[in-house]
Scaffold this motif. Structure first.
Motif, PDB file in Angstrom:
ATOM      1  N   ALA A 352      -3.585   2.305  -2.338  1.00 17.94           N
ATOM      2  CA  ALA A 352      -2.830   2.010  -1.120  1.00 17.94           C
ATOM      3  C   ALA A 352      -2.222   3.274  -0.521  1.00 17.94           C
ATOM      4  O   ALA A 352      -2.171   3.428   0.712  1.00 17.94           O
ATOM      5  CB  ALA A 352      -1.739   0.990  -1.426  1.00 17.94           C
ATOM      6  N   LEU A 353      -1.794   4.211  -1.347  1.00 17.46           N
ATOM      7  CA  LEU A 353      -1.170   5.437  -0.854  1.00 17.46           C
ATOM      8  C   LEU A 353      -2.168   6.320  -0.129  1.00 17.46           C
ATOM      9  O   LEU A 353      -1.886   6.830   0.976  1.00 17.46           O
ATOM     10  CB  LEU A 353      -0.539   6.190  -2.021  1.00 17.46           C
ATOM     11  N   VAL A 354      -3.350   6.513  -0.694  1.00 14.15           N
ATOM     12  CA  VAL A 354      -4.316   7.450  -0.104  1.00 14.15           C
ATOM     13  C   VAL A 354      -5.115   6.822   1.030  1.00 14.15           C
ATOM     14  O   VAL A 354      -5.813   7.544   1.760  1.00 14.15           O
ATOM     15  CB  VAL A 354      -5.278   7.982  -1.182  1.00 14.15           C
ATOM     16  N   THR A 355      -5.027   5.507   1.191  1.00 17.44           N
ATOM     17  CA  THR A 355      -5.799   4.868   2.262  1.00 17.44           C
ATOM     18  C   THR A 355      -4.932   4.328   3.391  1.00 17.44           C
ATOM     19  O   THR A 355      -5.349   4.356   4.559  1.00 17.44           O
ATOM     20  CB  THR A 355      -6.637   3.710   1.694  1.00 17.44           C
ATOM     21  N   GLN A 356      -3.724   3.847   3.084  1.00 10.63           N
ATOM     22  CA  GLN A 356      -2.906   3.192   4.110  1.00 10.63           C
ATOM     23  C   GLN A 356      -1.562   3.867   4.341  1.00 10.63           C
ATOM     24  O   GLN A 356      -0.853   3.484   5.257  1.00 10.63           O
ATOM     25  CB  GLN A 356      -2.666   1.731   3.711  1.00 10.63           C
ATOM     26  N   GLY A 357      -1.191   4.808   3.493  1.00  9.31           N
ATOM     27  CA  GLY A 357       0.048   5.512   3.740  1.00  9.31           C
ATOM     28  C   GLY A 357       1.151   5.130   2.772  1.00  9.31           C
ATOM     29  O   GLY A 357       0.990   4.280   1.888  1.00  9.31           O
ATOM     30  N   VAL A 358       2.325   5.777   2.991  1.00  8.66           N
ATOM     31  CA  VAL A 358       3.443   5.636   2.058  1.00  8.66           C
ATOM     32  C   VAL A 358       4.051   4.241   2.136  1.00  8.66           C
ATOM     33  O   VAL A 358       4.371   3.623   1.107  1.00  8.66           O
ATOM     34  CB  VAL A 358       4.508   6.715   2.353  1.00  8.66           C
ATOM     35  N   PHE A 359       4.198   3.697   3.342  1.00  9.76           N
ATOM     36  CA  PHE A 359       4.839   2.391   3.480  1.00  9.76           C
ATOM     37  C   PHE A 359       4.038   1.302   2.764  1.00  9.76           C
ATOM     38  O   PHE A 359       4.595   0.480   2.025  1.00  9.76           O
ATOM     39  CB  PHE A 359       5.004   2.050   4.961  1.00  9.76           C
ATOM     40  N   THR A 360       2.725   1.314   2.988  1.00  6.25           N
ATOM     41  CA  THR A 360       1.879   0.316   2.322  1.00  6.25           C
ATOM     42  C   THR A 360       1.919   0.502   0.799  1.00  6.25           C
ATOM     43  O   THR A 360       1.907  -0.474   0.040  1.00  6.25           O
ATOM     44  CB  THR A 360       0.435   0.422   2.822  1.00  6.25           C
ATOM     45  N   ALA A 361       1.959   1.763   0.339  1.00  3.10           N
ATOM     46  CA  ALA A 361       2.042   2.012  -1.102  1.00  3.10           C
ATOM     47  C   ALA A 361       3.342   1.476  -1.670  1.00  3.10           C
ATOM     48  O   ALA A 361       3.356   0.882  -2.768  1.00  3.10           O
ATOM     49  CB  ALA A 361       1.918   3.506  -1.377  1.00  3.10           C
ATOM     50  N   VAL A 362       4.456   1.652  -0.956  1.00  5.70           N
ATOM     51  CA  VAL A 362       5.739   1.133  -1.432  1.00  5.70           C
ATOM     52  C   VAL A 362       5.710  -0.391  -1.491  1.00  5.70           C
ATOM     53  O   VAL A 362       6.178  -1.007  -2.464  1.00  5.70           O
ATOM     54  CB  VAL A 362       6.886   1.645  -0.537  1.00  5.70           C
ATOM     55  N   MET A 363       5.138  -1.028  -0.480  1.00  8.61           N
ATOM     56  CA  MET A 363       5.050  -2.487  -0.483  1.00  8.61           C
ATOM     57  C   MET A 363       4.132  -2.983  -1.598  1.00  8.61           C
ATOM     58  O   MET A 363       4.413  -4.012  -2.237  1.00  8.61           O
ATOM     59  CB  MET A 363       4.547  -2.973   0.878  1.00  8.61           C
ATOM     60  N   THR A 364       3.054  -2.251  -1.867  1.00  7.92           N
ATOM     61  CA  THR A 364       2.179  -2.617  -2.984  1.00  7.92           C
ATOM     62  C   THR A 364       2.923  -2.505  -4.306  1.00  7.92           C
ATOM     63  O   THR A 364       2.781  -3.361  -5.196  1.00  7.92           O
ATOM     64  CB  THR A 364       0.939  -1.714  -2.998  1.00  7.92           C
ATOM     65  N   LEU A 365       3.725  -1.467  -4.445  1.00 10.11           N
ATOM     66  CA  LEU A 365       4.527  -1.301  -5.656  1.00 10.11           C
ATOM     67  C   LEU A 365       5.509  -2.463  -5.826  1.00 10.11           C
ATOM     68  O   LEU A 365       5.715  -2.960  -6.943  1.00 10.11           O
ATOM     69  CB  LEU A 365       5.275   0.029  -5.594  1.00 10.11           C
ATOM     70  N   VAL A 366       6.110  -2.905  -4.710  1.00 10.78           N
ATOM     71  CA  VAL A 366       7.038  -4.036  -4.779  1.00 10.78           C
ATOM     72  C   VAL A 366       6.312  -5.302  -5.241  1.00 10.78           C
ATOM     73  O   VAL A 366       6.812  -6.055  -6.095  1.00 10.78           O
ATOM     74  CB  VAL A 366       7.705  -4.249  -3.404  1.00 10.78           C
ATOM     75  N   VAL A 367       5.112  -5.541  -4.697  1.00  6.24           N
ATOM     76  CA  VAL A 367       4.340  -6.724  -5.090  1.00  6.24           C
ATOM     77  C   VAL A 367       3.987  -6.659  -6.575  1.00  6.24           C
ATOM     78  O   VAL A 367       4.134  -7.646  -7.322  1.00  6.24           O
ATOM     79  CB  VAL A 367       3.073  -6.845  -4.217  1.00  6.24           C
ATOM     80  N   VAL A 368       3.520  -5.498  -7.029  1.00  7.40           N
ATOM     81  CA  VAL A 368       3.116  -5.360  -8.429  1.00  7.40           C
ATOM     82  C   VAL A 368       4.309  -5.562  -9.354  1.00  7.40           C
ATOM     83  O   VAL A 368       4.221  -6.290 -10.367  1.00  7.40           O
ATOM     84  CB  VAL A 368       2.468  -3.978  -8.651  1.00  7.40           C
ATOM     85  N   LEU A 369       5.445  -4.950  -9.037  1.00 13.42           N
ATOM     86  CA  LEU A 369       6.633  -5.087  -9.892  1.00 13.42           C
ATOM     87  C   LEU A 369       7.147  -6.521  -9.916  1.00 13.42           C
ATOM     88  O   LEU A 369       7.560  -7.030 -10.965  1.00 13.42           O
ATOM     89  CB  LEU A 369       7.735  -4.139  -9.418  1.00 13.42           C
ATOM     90  N   ALA A 370       7.114  -7.205  -8.752  1.00  9.72           N
ATOM     91  CA  ALA A 370       7.594  -8.590  -8.705  1.00  9.72           C
ATOM     92  C   ALA A 370       6.726  -9.493  -9.580  1.00  9.72           C
ATOM     93  O   ALA A 370       7.240 -10.305 -10.366  1.00  9.72           O
ATOM     94  CB  ALA A 370       7.603  -9.079  -7.258  1.00  9.72           C
ATOM     95  N   VAL A 371       5.408  -9.350  -9.471  1.00  9.75           N
ATOM     96  CA  VAL A 371       4.516 -10.190 -10.273  1.00  9.75           C
ATOM     97  C   VAL A 371       4.670  -9.874 -11.754  1.00  9.75           C
ATOM     98  O   VAL A 371       4.686 -10.783 -12.609  1.00  9.75           O
ATOM     99  CB  VAL A 371       3.057 -10.009  -9.810  1.00  9.75           C
TER     100      VAL A 371
END
Length: 460
Positions: A352-371
């Motif tokens: 997500a970081l290298v393809t969509q940017g920092v914001f998308t990477a942070v949101m992906t991290l939030v999803v992964v941590l929540a699950v």
């Protein structure tokens, strides 16, 4: 006046010796009277002998003391030494216990070392059989269900095994197809993402300069060039890896078939190899260990499926490329407790970081941590809590040790191995305690009810 003390000393020594002899004689007479029965005739008087030695005792004792005092030290009789104690009894109790435990630990460590050497020599066969056990634990309930519905065991086993391996093969093919299909667009997105990341670092509050970024890129290129020989040798070993992989897959497939079809007879044959004294305990521990392994595998598959589904849905709505292959990777990595979830989540965040940017990477991290938080605090205690009673610290240390010894395969099989061992040891300990209680109660059960149960005078 100077001779008076010596005379008094010799007289005192003689009187003391005479008193000891009289006491000794009195004790002998008392023992004889005690040992003699009441109706026995009185002992005959001793015949008259020479003069009583009482009168001559002081002089004899004085002369013996004077002779011993006048003798040189070299001619004096040496004191008699008592018997030496047993060496085992002379060692302190704590040292003996430590020595007993020490040599047993050395024997156990040597046995484990030899066993690990044997396993490392046939590592492919051992891992294939262990994976076959895990697959059998996953598929065996399906075979039992088909058998209860009237399907013969042979067709039920073949149908279940073939279906399971087809599903696994389709998953691998789908991941490979998605990666190859999106490799071109992914490469361009990665390049664009690297440029965006570079611009963000230049404008970030970290005060990173363009020169520092170029230096980091140069260091990476030099590291790749320095390890080019190792990368080339790894590519040349690819043929051997493919051959070993195909061999392992075939071993897993055939081992799973035989375990599903004839697992009960294989277990009965194994019990015949166990000594007769330990056979009842092992026979009781085996089914419990199998139930623990089955519950662990089915629970892990369910937890991994839930993780992959929810994380895959989250990164799909965030427009992260290859969301479905990443979800499959998350599913497969979930079989490595703790470490696998972190690695698969980090992979999704990096993509997500290298393809969509920092914001998308942070949101992906939030999803992964929540699950993963829901998994760790809700799913695993509810699904795996009863099957795997292992402390989280033991899980971390076990996964680390398994990974150091045997790589990814060791990390995968480490936790179920510890769970099964915990079940077996707990059952054998309980079985041993019950056996000791039965042995202690056996004499009481065989004893007569009353004191006169076998007395002929009280019968009839």
């Amino acid at each position: 006046m100077s001779r008076v003390p010596g005379w008094l000393g010799r007289l005192g020594a003689g009187l003391t010796e005479m008193s000891e002899r009289l006491d000794q004689r009195r004790a002998e007479v008392e023992r004889e009277q005690t040992a003699q029965p009441p109706d026995a005739p009185p002992p005959a008087p001793e015949p008259a002998g020479p003069a009583d030695p009482v009168d001559t005792a002081p002089a004899a004792a004085a002369e013996a003391a004077a002779a011993e005092a006048a003798a040189p030290p070299a001619q004096r009789p040496a004191p008699t030494a008592g018997p030496r104690p047993d060496p085992a009894q002379a060692v302190p109790w704590g040292v003996r216990v430590a020595a007993e435990a020490g040599w047993r630990l050395l024997v156990l460590a040597g046995t484990v070392w030899v066993l690990m050497r044997v396993i490392s020599a046939i590592q492919l066969v051992v891992f294939a059989f262990v994976i076959a056990l895990l697959v059998t634990a996953l598929l065996q309930p399906t075979v039992a269900r088909l058998t209860r519905r009237g399907v013969p065991r042979g067709p039920a086993t073949a149908l279940t095994a073939i279906s399971g391996f087809v599903v696994i093969g389709l998953m691998g093919w789908f991941v490979t197809w998605q990666v190859m299909e999106n490799i071109d667009s992914l490469s361009s997105q990665i390049q664009s993402g690297i440029d965006d990341l570079r611009n963000w670092l230049l404008k970030s509050p970290f005060h990173v300069t363009d020169k520092q970024i170029n230096q980091i890129a140069k260091n990476l290129r030099e590291a790749i060039g320095a390890n080019a020989d190792q990368i080339t040798s790894f590519g040349l070993e690819g043929v051997q890896v493919i051959v070993e992989t195909l061999t392992g897959i075939l071993l897993v497939f055939f081992s799973t078939l035989f375990l599903l079809y004839d697992g009960k007879r294989i277990w009965e044959w194994f019990l015949k190899l166990v000594p007769a004294a330990a056979r009842p305990g092992v026979a009781g521990a085996g089914p419990r260990a199998w139930r623990t392994l089955t519950a662990y595998v089915r629970g892990t598959v369910l937890v991994a499926l839930i993780d992959a589904t929810f994380i895959g849905i989250g990164i799909y709505f965030l427009d992260v490329p290859m969301a479905v292959p990443l979800a499959v990777f998350i599913f497969l990595f979930s079989f490595i407790p703790l470490v696998g979830a972190v690695a698969s989540g980090a992979l999704a965040v990096i993509v997500a970081l290298v393809t969509q940017g920092v914001f998308t990477a942070v949101m992906t991290l939030v999803v992964v941590l929540a699950v993963q938080q829901i998994e760790g605090h809700v799913l695993q205690p509810f699904i795996l809590g009863r099957a795997v009673r292992v402390h989280p610290l033991a899980v971390v240390l076990t996964v680390a040790a398994g990974g150091m010894v045997a790589g990814i395969g060791g990390a995968v099989v480490a936790v179920p191995l510890v769970a099964v061992t915990n079940t077996v040891v707990g059952y054998l300990k309980k079985y041993s305690e019950e056996l000791q209680q039965q042995k202690a109660l056996a004499p009481l059960a065989d004893a007569p009810v009353g004191e006169n149960a076998e007395d002929p005078a009280h019968q009839g």
